[in-house]
Scaffold this active site. Structure first.
Site, PDB file in Angstrom:
ATOM      1  N   GLY A  83      -8.035  -4.802 -21.918  1.00 25.90           N
ATOM      2  CA  GLY A  83      -6.759  -5.524 -22.063  1.00 25.90           C
ATOM      3  C   GLY A  83      -5.942  -5.474 -20.779  1.00 25.90           C
ATOM      4  O   GLY A  83      -6.430  -5.044 -19.728  1.00 25.90           O
ATOM      5  N   VAL A  89      -7.511  -9.988 -11.628  1.00 24.65           N
ATOM      6  CA  VAL A  89      -8.055  -9.596 -12.945  1.00 24.65           C
ATOM      7  C   VAL A  89      -9.466  -9.027 -12.742  1.00 24.65           C
ATOM      8  O   VAL A  89     -10.303  -9.662 -12.098  1.00 24.65           O
ATOM      9  CB  VAL A  89      -8.113 -10.821 -13.877  1.00 24.65           C
ATOM     10  CG1 VAL A  89      -8.780 -10.453 -15.203  1.00 24.65           C
ATOM     11  CG2 VAL A  89      -6.702 -11.357 -14.127  1.00 24.65           C
ATOM     12  N   LEU A  90      -9.692  -7.824 -13.249  1.00 24.15           N
ATOM     13  CA  LEU A  90     -10.991  -7.184 -13.038  1.00 24.15           C
ATOM     14  C   LEU A  90     -12.088  -7.899 -13.827  1.00 24.15           C
ATOM     15  O   LEU A  90     -11.861  -8.313 -14.957  1.00 24.15           O
ATOM     16  CB  LEU A  90     -10.933  -5.713 -13.480  1.00 24.15           C
ATOM     17  CG  LEU A  90      -9.972  -4.792 -12.753  1.00 24.15           C
ATOM     18  CD1 LEU A  90     -10.165  -3.361 -13.265  1.00 24.15           C
ATOM     19  CD2 LEU A  90     -10.160  -4.865 -11.250  1.00 24.15           C
ATOM     20  N   HIS A 108       1.475   1.431 -13.326  1.00 25.73           N
ATOM     21  CA  HIS A 108       2.296   0.294 -13.746  1.00 25.73           C
ATOM     22  C   HIS A 108       3.769   0.707 -13.637  1.00 25.73           C
ATOM     23  O   HIS A 108       4.126   1.806 -14.078  1.00 25.73           O
ATOM     24  CB  HIS A 108       1.957  -0.133 -15.177  1.00 25.73           C
ATOM     25  CG  HIS A 108       2.752  -1.314 -15.629  1.00 25.73           C
ATOM     26  ND1 HIS A 108       2.465  -2.604 -15.235  1.00 25.73           N
ATOM     27  CD2 HIS A 108       3.854  -1.396 -16.417  1.00 25.73           C
ATOM     28  CE1 HIS A 108       3.365  -3.426 -15.762  1.00 25.73           C
ATOM     29  NE2 HIS A 108       4.218  -2.724 -16.471  1.00 25.73           N
ATOM     30  N   ASP A 121      -8.582  -0.549 -19.766  1.00 25.07           N
ATOM     31  CA  ASP A 121      -9.594  -1.042 -20.719  1.00 25.07           C
ATOM     32  C   ASP A 121      -9.621  -2.561 -20.586  1.00 25.07           C
ATOM     33  O   ASP A 121      -9.100  -3.119 -19.627  1.00 25.07           O
ATOM     34  CB  ASP A 121      -9.265  -0.559 -22.150  1.00 25.07           C
ATOM     35  CG  ASP A 121      -7.952  -1.124 -22.670  1.00 25.07           C
ATOM     36  OD1 ASP A 121      -7.499  -0.664 -23.727  1.00 25.07           O
ATOM     37  OD2 ASP A 121      -7.371  -2.028 -22.007  1.00 25.07           O
ATOM     38  N   ARG A 172     -15.090 -18.073  -9.699  1.00 27.14           N
ATOM     39  CA  ARG A 172     -14.630 -16.721 -10.038  1.00 27.14           C
ATOM     40  C   ARG A 172     -15.820 -15.849 -10.428  1.00 27.14           C
ATOM     41  O   ARG A 172     -15.878 -14.676 -10.086  1.00 27.14           O
ATOM     42  CB  ARG A 172     -13.598 -16.768 -11.176  1.00 27.14           C
ATOM     43  CG  ARG A 172     -13.090 -15.407 -11.626  1.00 27.14           C
ATOM     44  CD  ARG A 172     -12.690 -14.459 -10.500  1.00 27.14           C
ATOM     45  NE  ARG A 172     -11.563 -14.895  -9.718  1.00 27.14           N
ATOM     46  CZ  ARG A 172     -10.322 -14.441  -9.925  1.00 27.14           C
ATOM     47  NH1 ARG A 172     -10.091 -13.578 -10.882  1.00 27.14           N
ATOM     48  NH2 ARG A 172      -9.327 -14.851  -9.166  1.00 27.14           N
ATOM     49  N   GLY A 207       0.768  -1.233   0.000  1.00 23.91           N
ATOM     50  CA  GLY A 207       0.000   0.000   0.000  1.00 23.91           C
ATOM     51  C   GLY A 207       0.799   1.283   0.000  1.00 23.91           C
ATOM     52  O   GLY A 207       0.318   2.329   0.432  1.00 23.91           O
TER      53      GLY A 207
END
Ligand code: GRF
Length: 211
Positions: free
Chosen positions: A149, A93-94, A110, A147, A66, A12
């Protein structure tokens, strides 16, 4: 007032940079409404609690599938009615449905200069290991919109960091965090909260501050 959800999985330090920036007025017109983690042991949750911010853990391990987790996760997030979702080291993963529902309202930090060293499998220390392996002289960090990806959404801010000859992945990771991540993530949030960010044909335009 921009309402923000910060999604975390680890220590965090990026969340802390956001919280400090709000306290110091470097992020204006925004508040962190909730911090959500998939990891009950994430120290990021303690950082939120220390600031009196709601800290929620919702883990895929608690769900039979999931799909069940995705539904529960999105419902939990929607309950906070936030304007912006900030991924600060979030390693889950969203759900596709979430990316669609929050189109152009999710940003991610990132630890490289996208399009270098990004995409599936490029997270945490591995990003810096690959940068050192390739022998780049400059690396850095990127804040981009999310997005469907992986690390492929429109770029909002980037900041370069020099690679030193004797860098280890750990030393480089720390420098990229200190000199880049912890600066551009708060700056990105302040720009969005000020209404100075436009997305046009998949490209980001930053409107100059009125004098
Ligand atoms: C950071 O290196 C960030 O670039 C990456 O995950 C890490 C999160 O660190 N996305 P922290 O949990 O913010 O300390």
């Amino acid at each position: 007032m921009l309402r923000i959800a910060v999604l975390v999985s680890g220590g965090g330090t990026n969340l802390q940079a956001i919280l400090d920036a709000v306290d110091e007025g470097r992020i204006r017109n925004a508040e962190v409404s909730v911090v959500i983690s998939n990891n009950p042991g994430a120290y990021a949750l303690k950082r939120a609690e220390k600031k009196g911010i709601e800290a929620v853990c919702i883990s895929p391990k608690e769900y039979a599938s999931r799909e069940d987790f995705n539904e529960a996760f999105l419902a939990k997030l929607n309950g906070y009615a936030v304007d912006l979702v900030v991924l600060a080291g979030f390693l889950v993963v969203l759900p596709e449905k979430m990316v669609r529902q929050y189109a152009n309202r999710i940003i991610n930090i990132h630890p490289s200069l996208i399009p270098s060293f990004c995409g599936k499998g490029f997270y945490g220390l591995r990003v810096h290991e690959k940068a050192l392996e390739r022998g780049v002289r400059i690396t850095g960090a990127t804040v981009h919109f999310v997005d469907e990806g992986t690390d492929t959404g429109p770029i909002l801010l980037q900041k370069a960091v020099a690679v030193a000859p004797d860098d280890t992945p750990e030393i480089l990771q720390r420098r990229v965090m200190e000199e880049a991540e912890w600066k551009i993530l708060p700056e990105a949030i302040d720009l969005i909260a000020a209404g100075r960010v436009r997305l046009e044909d998949g490209r980001v335009r930053i409107i100059q501050e009125e004098r």
